[in-house]
Every structure is written in structure tokens, then in C-alpha cells.
Write an enzyme that holds these catalytic residues in place. Sequence first.
Site, PDB file in Angstrom:
ATOM      1  N   SER A 114       0.834  -1.197   0.000  1.00 45.73           N
ATOM      2  CA  SER A 114       0.000   0.000   0.000  1.00 45.73           C
ATOM      3  C   SER A 114       0.874   1.254   0.000  1.00 45.73           C
ATOM      4  O   SER A 114       1.672   1.459  -0.907  1.00 45.73           O
ATOM      5  CB  SER A 114      -0.952  -0.045   1.204  1.00 45.73           C
ATOM      6  OG  SER A 114      -1.958   0.927   1.088  1.00 45.73           O
ATOM      7  N   ASP A 189      -9.228  -3.696  -6.410  1.00 44.10           N
ATOM      8  CA  ASP A 189      -8.648  -3.008  -5.262  1.00 44.10           C
ATOM      9  C   ASP A 189      -8.743  -1.502  -5.492  1.00 44.10           C
ATOM     10  O   ASP A 189      -8.222  -0.971  -6.485  1.00 44.10           O
ATOM     11  CB  ASP A 189      -7.185  -3.439  -5.100  1.00 44.10           C
ATOM     12  CG  ASP A 189      -6.521  -2.853  -3.856  1.00 44.10           C
ATOM     13  OD1 ASP A 189      -6.971  -1.814  -3.354  1.00 44.10           O
ATOM     14  OD2 ASP A 189      -5.518  -3.448  -3.407  1.00 44.10           O
ATOM     15  N   HIS A 202      -8.365  -4.856  -0.472  1.00 46.36           N
ATOM     16  CA  HIS A 202      -7.009  -4.298  -0.376  1.00 46.36           C
ATOM     17  C   HIS A 202      -6.166  -5.047   0.655  1.00 46.36           C
ATOM     18  O   HIS A 202      -4.927  -4.994   0.591  1.00 46.36           O
ATOM     19  CB  HIS A 202      -7.102  -2.813  -0.012  1.00 46.36           C
ATOM     20  CG  HIS A 202      -5.780  -2.096  -0.012  1.00 46.36           C
ATOM     21  ND1 HIS A 202      -4.970  -2.023  -1.131  1.00 46.36           N
ATOM     22  CD2 HIS A 202      -5.126  -1.426   0.984  1.00 46.36           C
ATOM     23  CE1 HIS A 202      -3.875  -1.331  -0.838  1.00 46.36           C
ATOM     24  NE2 HIS A 202      -3.945  -0.963   0.434  1.00 46.36           N
TER      25      HIS A 202
END
Length: 286
Positions: A114, A189, A202
Site C-alpha cells: 500500500s 482493489d 485491499h
Amino acid sequence: MGRYRAVALIGVAVATSVLPAALAPSAQAQVCPDVEVVFARGTTELPGVGPTGEAFVNALRAQVSPKTVGVYAVDYPATIDFPTAIVGIADARRHVLATAAACPETKMVLGGFSQGAAVAGFVTAAAIPDGISPQDVPTPMPPETADHVAAVALFGKPSPRFMRAINDPNIVIGPQYTAKTIDLCVEDDLVCDPDGRSFAVHNQYTETGMVAQGASFVANRLQTSWATDAVTSTDDAPTPRSVPTPAPLAAELPPVAPSQHLPSAPAGPLPGPAAAPPVPTEHLPY
């Protein structure tokens, strides 16, 4: 973070003080691992490499055993104050350069999840993004540093759409790292898929098998790099010189054939005056 560092330093000091002096050389020999994973955790995850990073490291260790794998958790806030990701870029860059200098044989792996994937991606950049002041961001790493990085694994890297939404530049992987990078994104996502709508997926990189996929990619890159090193070491080894077998000191000579240019010895008496007949001996008186 200061408290964590203080505790760590105290622990190291205590452990060092009780170790016998004989163990010091052995401990120093283990300073440089075969592999060093530099991983940046995702937003709001606790300090460390985060759940995705832990799963990735465990999978990688299983695939490259018995090689040693060290882990460095990038030190940065990892909050929703996204501009503070620059702190992570600077910290990861500093650790990569220090490792390359101190442990030149160690193969490094850059990784992140991320926001951490954005950090790792920016670390590989060959140039400062347009519109960003050089005084505000770390200088790109020297090109030769790429020789020390075997692979890059990015999980859920923010898409250009997401980066525009938070008013940050796109993440461009440096050309020296593109072939050694795997960029994984779960379908739909919201963070990494340009058309994604789900934030729930995610956090599903381990469950979808993408962590294992990333570990396999990195392990293959490492194995290839080690194989190349082995071939290079063999090619650089001096070629043993062959010692010629000495010739015998006295070789047997072949028999000499009679010359055809000289006359053969005569069978009869040699030419010339005949030898005088012997003179009779007379007895002398006493």
C-alpha cells in the site's frame, strides 16, 4: 519511536556484555546476511513490516533456505498524512546505501504494501518527479546501487488515479529496476486498480495467493543471481598450467646403414709392395 530505539539499544548492550569474548568473531561473521529484505508497511499498520510483509518474508525464507534472510522494517509514520512518506523514502534509501557499502555480497530485496509500496517504488526512481523541488525529497540512488538489489516486490501500489486524489506524483519505477520488479494488485482493489471500487480486498494479498506469487518471483531472481555469481567466480579462477613431459635424456639411436657413396672394403690383400720374407735366425757361438 525513540522509546523503541532506546529499549533496543539497552537490549543489545546487555546481550553484548554477557557474551563471552570468544563469541565475538562468530557474531561479527553473521552481520551480513545472504539476503536483506527492506520492507515498508502499509498505512496505519503497527511498526514493523506489517502482516503482508511478515507473510512475504516467511514465504521467501522457505524458498531460499538455507540462505540467511535479514529483514529491515522501513522507519516512517505510515499515517494518512501521506506527504510524510518522504520520511520512509529517505530511511529506505539510507539503509540500502549503507548495506551496499558494508555488505557488498548481500542481495537486497525492496518491498512494500500500500503506502509502503509507494515508498519502495519511489526509492527506485531514477529522477525526481516533475513539479517536486529537489530540496524537498531525497536524491535518487546512484545507478550502480541497482547491482545490489536483486528484486522489488510491490503489493497494492497506489495507482495514478489514487495518487492524483491525494495530490502526489505518480510512482515511476527506475529503468534499472523494472525487469526485477513484480507489481501485484488484487482485482477491484480501490488503491491499486485504476477501476477498483473495493477497499475490503485491499487487505487480501495473502489470501489471494499474491504474497506467495511475489515470494516466488523474488526467490527466482535470487537463485538466478547466485547462479550467475557462481559462474563468474569459476571463470575468474586461474587456469592450472600444464607441465610438459620431459624428453628422455638419451634416446636410442637407429642403426646406421652403410653409405652407398663409399666403396666396399676389398676382399683380397691390399695393393702395394709385398711384405719381405722373414730372415732366418743364426745361432751365435758362445
